[in-house]
Enzyme design. Structure first.
Site, PDB file in Angstrom:
ATOM      1  CB  CYS A 148      -1.790 -11.458  -3.884  1.00 51.83           C
ATOM      2  SG  CYS A 148      -2.993 -10.133  -3.878  1.00 51.83           S
ATOM      3  CG  HIS A 241      -6.643 -13.521  -2.636  1.00 49.45           C
ATOM      4  ND1 HIS A 241      -7.400 -12.818  -1.402  1.00 49.45           N
ATOM      5  CD2 HIS A 241      -5.969 -12.551  -3.273  1.00 49.45           C
ATOM      6  CE1 HIS A 241      -6.564 -11.414  -1.607  1.00 49.45           C
ATOM      7  NE2 HIS A 241      -5.900 -11.360  -2.528  1.00 49.45           N
TER       8      HIS A 241
HETATM    9  N1  LIG Z   1      -1.757  -6.727   1.081  1.00 52.79           N
HETATM   10  C1  LIG Z   1      -1.690  -7.867   0.067  1.00 52.79           C
HETATM   11  O1  LIG Z   1      -2.368  -8.919   0.182  1.00 52.79           O
HETATM   12  C2  LIG Z   1      -0.789  -7.476  -1.265  1.00 52.79           C
HETATM   13  C3  LIG Z   1      -0.500  -8.663  -1.932  1.00 52.79           C
HETATM   14  C4  LIG Z   1       0.403  -8.526  -3.032  1.00 52.79           C
HETATM   15  C5  LIG Z   1       1.031  -7.105  -3.176  1.00 52.79           C
HETATM   16  N2  LIG Z   1       0.708  -6.122  -2.477  1.00 52.79           N
HETATM   17  C6  LIG Z   1       1.232  -4.756  -2.698  1.00 52.79           C
HETATM   18  O2  LIG Z   1       2.282  -4.643  -1.732  1.00 52.79           O
HETATM   19  C7  LIG Z   1       2.203  -3.170  -1.464  1.00 52.79           C
HETATM   20  C8  LIG Z   1       2.104  -2.933  -0.176  1.00 52.79           C
HETATM   21  O3  LIG Z   1       0.708  -3.374   0.409  1.00 52.79           O
HETATM   22  P1  LIG Z   1       0.154  -3.432   1.736  1.00 52.79           P
HETATM   23  O4  LIG Z   1      -1.145  -4.059   1.780  1.00 52.79           O
HETATM   24  O5  LIG Z   1       1.168  -3.688   2.739  1.00 52.79           O
HETATM   25  O6  LIG Z   1      -0.112  -1.827   1.949  1.00 52.79           O
HETATM   26  P2  LIG Z   1      -0.424  -0.754   3.263  1.00 52.79           P
HETATM   27  O7  LIG Z   1      -0.700  -1.818   4.527  1.00 52.79           O
HETATM   28  O8  LIG Z   1      -1.088   0.412   2.948  1.00 52.79           O
HETATM   29  O9  LIG Z   1       1.071  -0.313   3.710  1.00 52.79           O
HETATM   30  C9  LIG Z   1       1.842   0.630   2.879  1.00 52.79           C
HETATM   31  C10 LIG Z   1       3.131   0.640   3.473  1.00 52.79           C
HETATM   32  O10 LIG Z   1       3.908   2.020   2.688  1.00 52.79           O
HETATM   33  C11 LIG Z   1       3.973   3.053   3.445  1.00 52.79           C
HETATM   34  N3  LIG Z   1       3.283   4.302   2.729  1.00 52.79           N
HETATM   35  C12 LIG Z   1       1.888   4.405   2.632  1.00 52.79           C
HETATM   36  N4  LIG Z   1       1.816   5.688   1.948  1.00 52.79           N
HETATM   37  C13 LIG Z   1       2.981   6.199   1.606  1.00 52.79           C
HETATM   38  C14 LIG Z   1       3.450   7.036   0.895  1.00 52.79           C
HETATM   39  N5  LIG Z   1       2.894   8.153   0.276  1.00 52.79           N
HETATM   40  N6  LIG Z   1       4.881   7.404   0.586  1.00 52.79           N
HETATM   41  C15 LIG Z   1       5.715   6.499   1.081  1.00 52.79           C
HETATM   42  N7  LIG Z   1       5.264   5.535   1.739  1.00 52.79           N
HETATM   43  C16 LIG Z   1       4.027   5.102   1.832  1.00 52.79           C
HETATM   44  C17 LIG Z   1       3.297   2.928   4.647  1.00 52.79           C
HETATM   45  O11 LIG Z   1       4.018   3.539   5.638  1.00 52.79           O
HETATM   46  P3  LIG Z   1       3.329   4.429   6.880  1.00 52.79           P
HETATM   47  O12 LIG Z   1       2.849   3.192   8.190  1.00 52.79           O
HETATM   48  O13 LIG Z   1       4.447   5.250   7.474  1.00 52.79           O
HETATM   49  O14 LIG Z   1       2.149   5.207   6.527  1.00 52.79           O
HETATM   50  C18 LIG Z   1       3.066   1.445   5.007  1.00 52.79           C
HETATM   51  O15 LIG Z   1       4.445   1.026   5.354  1.00 52.79           O
HETATM   52  C19 LIG Z   1       1.155  -2.590  -2.452  1.00 52.79           C
HETATM   53  O16 LIG Z   1       2.004  -1.990  -3.616  1.00 52.79           O
HETATM   54  C20 LIG Z   1       0.239  -3.553  -2.764  1.00 52.79           C
HETATM   55  O17 LIG Z   1      -0.228  -3.526  -3.860  1.00 52.79           O
HETATM   56  C21 LIG Z   1      -0.187  -6.292  -1.436  1.00 52.79           C
END
Ligand SMILES: NC(=O)c1ccc[n+]([C@@H]2O[C@H](COP(=O)([O-])OP(=O)(O)OC[C@H]3O[C@@H](n4cnc5c(N)ncnc54)[C@H](OP(=O)(O)O)[C@@H]3O)[C@@H](O)[C@H]2O)c1
Length: 351
Positions: A148, A241
């Site tokens: 991001c 950000h």
């Molecule tokens: N947040 C941001 O601003 C942002 C920006 C750019 C890119 N990203 C990227 O986008 C991705 C998601 O980020 P997020 O912020 O949405 O994370 P998050 O809020 O932690 O959500 C993670 C998701 O993945 C699932 N998950 C967690 N652990 C898992 C496992 N061991 N096996 C399979 N599924 C699993 C969770 O499911 P459950 O609910 O079932 O646990 C949830 O649906 C990451 O790779 C991050 O680096 C995030």
């Protein structure tokens, strides 16, 4: 046209929820399946998800039963919002089974044959997917969005690199807590505080930026020849950000030339017509107190980046502030935009 069915992997998380929200009224795409970890599998989406957006969960998604992360979902396109630790293998399994995967996770971003896309910046990089499809036997594809922090930086700097050739840049970030996912950073660590470290973030900015601004040469991307130094900090802001950037150019511009280049930037014609494209991708503020995350992250439905405080830099040539929405332009909105680009291209060639 009837909407194209899509699935969300990691649908219950911070970025997953943004996908659900943005796709509710999308003209081309419709969510038909949601998948997440074993914790959520078998429960309805409404029950499994701790929803924290201000809009409600779309009615047709509330009752969807969360599926395992296995490539047997009834659609062709999947959006991945999985943690990087597990995303690589799962996304490969989906692409191997013939799905087109639009990922937000890190593992495949720097793969030679994976396009790392921002439609306004490098739509032509989609061409490297042909090599990937050949390797995969003609079906299945991974298309990546950058980190991001890097996405908003590359979008803001693209017109300046095109016009004045960037040689060096230094960026200091103030990153929102939603960037760490849910539950993310503990309140006790971030309230009234600044954490001067985000694991792997600086490395991502320093490498992904060069691929994003690289040039297509045959079936590969030649990385941009720019020296990048990033210092990344977590601050107690929920979304958005903020980045303080100093840039040295081959051909140093005036303040007015920088502002004109930023405001005049639109990206390729075909991109301007995509449903998620903001009318003006880069908005420039003259008010020295802007942009601010609290007030400005939703410009262009969260898909515009804003720039302010453009002024000469006594160390490099020019300095300014860049602000972007990390879960919209920097994640779910960016991936949907990439899917729109691919679909628009496929329609043009009659696939
Ligand atoms: N947040 C941001 O601003 C942002 C920006 C750019 C890119 N990203 C990227 O986008 C991705 C998601 O980020 P997020 O912020 O949405 O994370 P998050 O809020 O932690 O959500 C993670 C998701 O993945 C699932 N998950 C967690 N652990 C898992 C496992 N061991 N096996 C399979 N599924 C699993 C969770 O499911 P459950 O609910 O079932 O646990 C949830 O649906 C990451 O790779 C991050 O680096 C995030």
């Amino acid at each position: 046209m009837s909407r194209i069915p899509v699935a969300i992997l990691g649908a219950t998380g911070t970025v997953g929820q943004r996908f659900i929200q943005l796709l509710e009224k999308h003209p081309w795409l419709e969510v038909v399946a949601v998948a997440a970890s074993d914790r959520s599998v078998g429960r309805t989406y409404a029950d499994a998800c701790r929803w924290f957006l201000s809009s409600s969960i779309p009615e047709h998604v509330q009752g969807l039963v969360v599926r395992p992360l296995e490539p047997n979902l009834d659609c062709e396109y999947v959006f991945s919002a999985l943690p990087s630790a597990v995303a690589g293998e799962i996304e490969d399994a989906f692409a191997g089974a013939g799905y087109t995967v639009f990922t937000n996770a890190a593992p495949h971003r720097m793969d030679r044959d994976v396009p790392l896309l921002i439609p306004e910046v490098n739509a032509d990089h989609l061409a490297v997917s042909e090599a990937q499809q050949r390797h995969r036997g003609g079906k299945g594809l991974i298309v990546a969005s950058a980190n991001c922090t890097t996405t908003q930086l590359a979008l803001a700097l693209k017109p300046l690199h095109d016009a004045f050739s960037i040689r060096k840049l230094s960026v200091v970030t103030m990153q929102a807590i939603s960037g760490a996912g849910y539950p993310g950073v503990a309140a006790a660590d971030i309230l009234g505080n600044v954490v001067p470290y985000i694991s792997s973030e600086e490395e991502k900015v320093e490498t992904e930026f060069l691929k994003l601004l690289g040039t297509l040469e045959g079936d590969r991307i030649a990385q941009a020849s720019i020296t990048v130094s990033a210092q990344c900090n977590r601050v107690p802001v929920y979304d958005g950000h903020t980045e303080c950037v100093s840039v040295q150019f081959e051909d140093p511009p005036s303040v007015d030339q920088v502002v004109d280049a930023l405001e005049g930037f639109r990206g390729p014609n075909q991109v301007a017509d995509l449903p998620s494209s903001p009318e003006q991708p880069i908005v420039v503020f003259r008010d020295p107190e802007r942009p601010q995350p609290l007030r400005d992250i939703n410009l262009g439905r969260g898909m515009a980046v804003s720039v302010g405080r453009v002024r000469p830099c006594p160390v490099l040539d020019m300095k300014f502030v860049v602000l972007g929405h990390n879960t919209l332009r920097g994640a779910a909105g960016g991936s949907i935009h990439n899917a729109e680009l691919l679909i628009a291209r496929q329609k043009l060639v009659g696939k």
